[in-house]
Design an enzyme around this catalytic site. Structure first.
Site, PDB file in Angstrom:
ATOM      1  N   VAL A 129       0.837  -1.197   0.000  1.00 13.44           N
ATOM      2  CA  VAL A 129       0.000   0.000   0.000  1.00 13.44           C
ATOM      3  C   VAL A 129       0.876   1.253   0.000  1.00 13.44           C
ATOM      4  O   VAL A 129       0.626   2.199  -0.758  1.00 13.44           O
ATOM      5  CB  VAL A 129      -0.956  -0.002   1.203  1.00 13.44           C
ATOM      6  N   ALA A 132       2.390   1.675  -3.459  1.00 13.12           N
ATOM      7  CA  ALA A 132       1.417   2.133  -4.451  1.00 13.12           C
ATOM      8  C   ALA A 132       0.966   3.566  -4.196  1.00 13.12           C
ATOM      9  O   ALA A 132       0.712   4.327  -5.132  1.00 13.12           O
ATOM     10  CB  ALA A 132       0.211   1.194  -4.467  1.00 13.12           C
ATOM     11  N   GLU A 133       0.844   3.929  -2.929  1.00 13.61           N
ATOM     12  CA  GLU A 133       0.314   5.244  -2.584  1.00 13.61           C
ATOM     13  C   GLU A 133       1.339   6.361  -2.744  1.00 13.61           C
ATOM     14  O   GLU A 133       1.018   7.438  -3.251  1.00 13.61           O
ATOM     15  CB  GLU A 133      -0.197   5.242  -1.138  1.00 13.61           C
ATOM     16  N   SER A 134       2.563   6.129  -2.287  1.00 12.05           N
ATOM     17  CA  SER A 134       3.532   7.236  -2.217  1.00 12.05           C
ATOM     18  C   SER A 134       4.947   6.886  -2.658  1.00 12.05           C
ATOM     19  O   SER A 134       5.815   7.755  -2.646  1.00 12.05           O
ATOM     20  CB  SER A 134       3.601   7.753  -0.773  1.00 12.05           C
ATOM     21  N   TYR A 229      -5.665  -0.023  -9.056  1.00  9.86           N
ATOM     22  CA  TYR A 229      -5.059   0.050  -7.724  1.00  9.86           C
ATOM     23  C   TYR A 229      -5.104  -1.300  -7.022  1.00  9.86           C
ATOM     24  O   TYR A 229      -4.102  -1.749  -6.456  1.00  9.86           O
ATOM     25  CB  TYR A 229      -5.795   1.096  -6.893  1.00  9.86           C
TER      26      TYR A 229
END
Length: 242
Positions: A129, A132-134, A229
């Site tokens: 996560v 993928a997010e940052s 996502y």
């Protein structure tokens, strides 16, 4: 390429399309669009497009007529796509793509491990996560205002006790807690929890998505970003477990 179109059934076509989507997923991660990665995406897409080019005339069910998410089986379509039926070249391209992901422990490893133990979420999921997010950028801010490693919105973060979303400890703690709550809400269905993390649980509830079986059947009703996502995070999860 010595590949007979008659030997490729609709299921394989679906897998090829998923591979093509997965190969473009890195475009969703800020700061990752290097010239090299764009070239890899173009080469890989060309390989798959070449394999798909003659199928419209050879098969009564063309790839273009398939609905996104149709016929997916929980636990089967979420991870990296199967390599059966693909050429050595395309399999090599996928392997190369995942090999470029750095899975060495980051500076945030102790925080990830502590939050994972506390909230019962696998470390590989938390890492996937964050990736993928940052891309492990503690100062990341999205266009929508999501902040930090796990891209928490201010209202969500405040509800989780996060005063400073740019503080790695607070952000990982809050993000993992929120993810744990979503996993519990959807009865342990990780794919559904990830979809809710990205699109918001209200949207899933409105569509009647309660578990991964529902998600597989209704994935095409969610925004394209959310579809990508979910696939990306679950693929990264498997890579971080390797």
């Amino acid at each position: 390429m010595n590949l007979s179109t008659k030997a490729i059934d609709p299921y394989t076509i679906k897998e090829l399309l998923q591979l093509q989507v997965m190969n473009q997923l890195s475009l969703l991660t800020s700061g990752r669009n290097s010239v090299t990665e764009q070239s890899d995406n173009t080469d890989f897409a060309s390989i798959l497009n070449g394999m798909l080019a003659g199928m419209d005339s050879a098969s009564p069910q063309s790839a273009g007529g398939m609905t996104a998410g149709a016929g997916l089986v929980p636990g089967q379509a979420w991870g990296p796509a199967m390599l059966s039926g693909l050429s050595t070249a395309s399999a090599g391209a996928l392997t190369k793509k995942f090999a470029s992901v750095n899975t060495k422990p980051s500076a945030y490893e102790p925080l990830i491990q502590e939050a994972s133990r506390r909230f019962g979420v696998e470390p590989s999921v938390v890492k996937a996560v964050i990736h993928a997010e940052s891309s492990f950028n503690a100062n990341a801010v999205s266009g929508a205002g999501a902040k930090g490693l796990m891209q928490l919105m201010d209202a969500t973060g405040q509800g989780l006790g996060v005063d400073n979303p740019f503080d790695p400890a607070q952000n990982i703690h809050g993000g993992t807690r929120y993810l744990s709550n979503l996993i519990s809400k959807y009865g342990g269905s990780l794919g559904t929890a990830l979809a809710a993390y990205n699109a918001g649980p209200t949207r899933l509830d409105r569509l009647g998505i309660r578990n991964d079986q529902d998600l597989a059947e209704k994935l095409h009703l969610l925004p394209n970003e959310t579809q990508q996502y979910v696939r990306k995070v679950l693929a990264l999860k498997e890579h971080y477990e390797a």
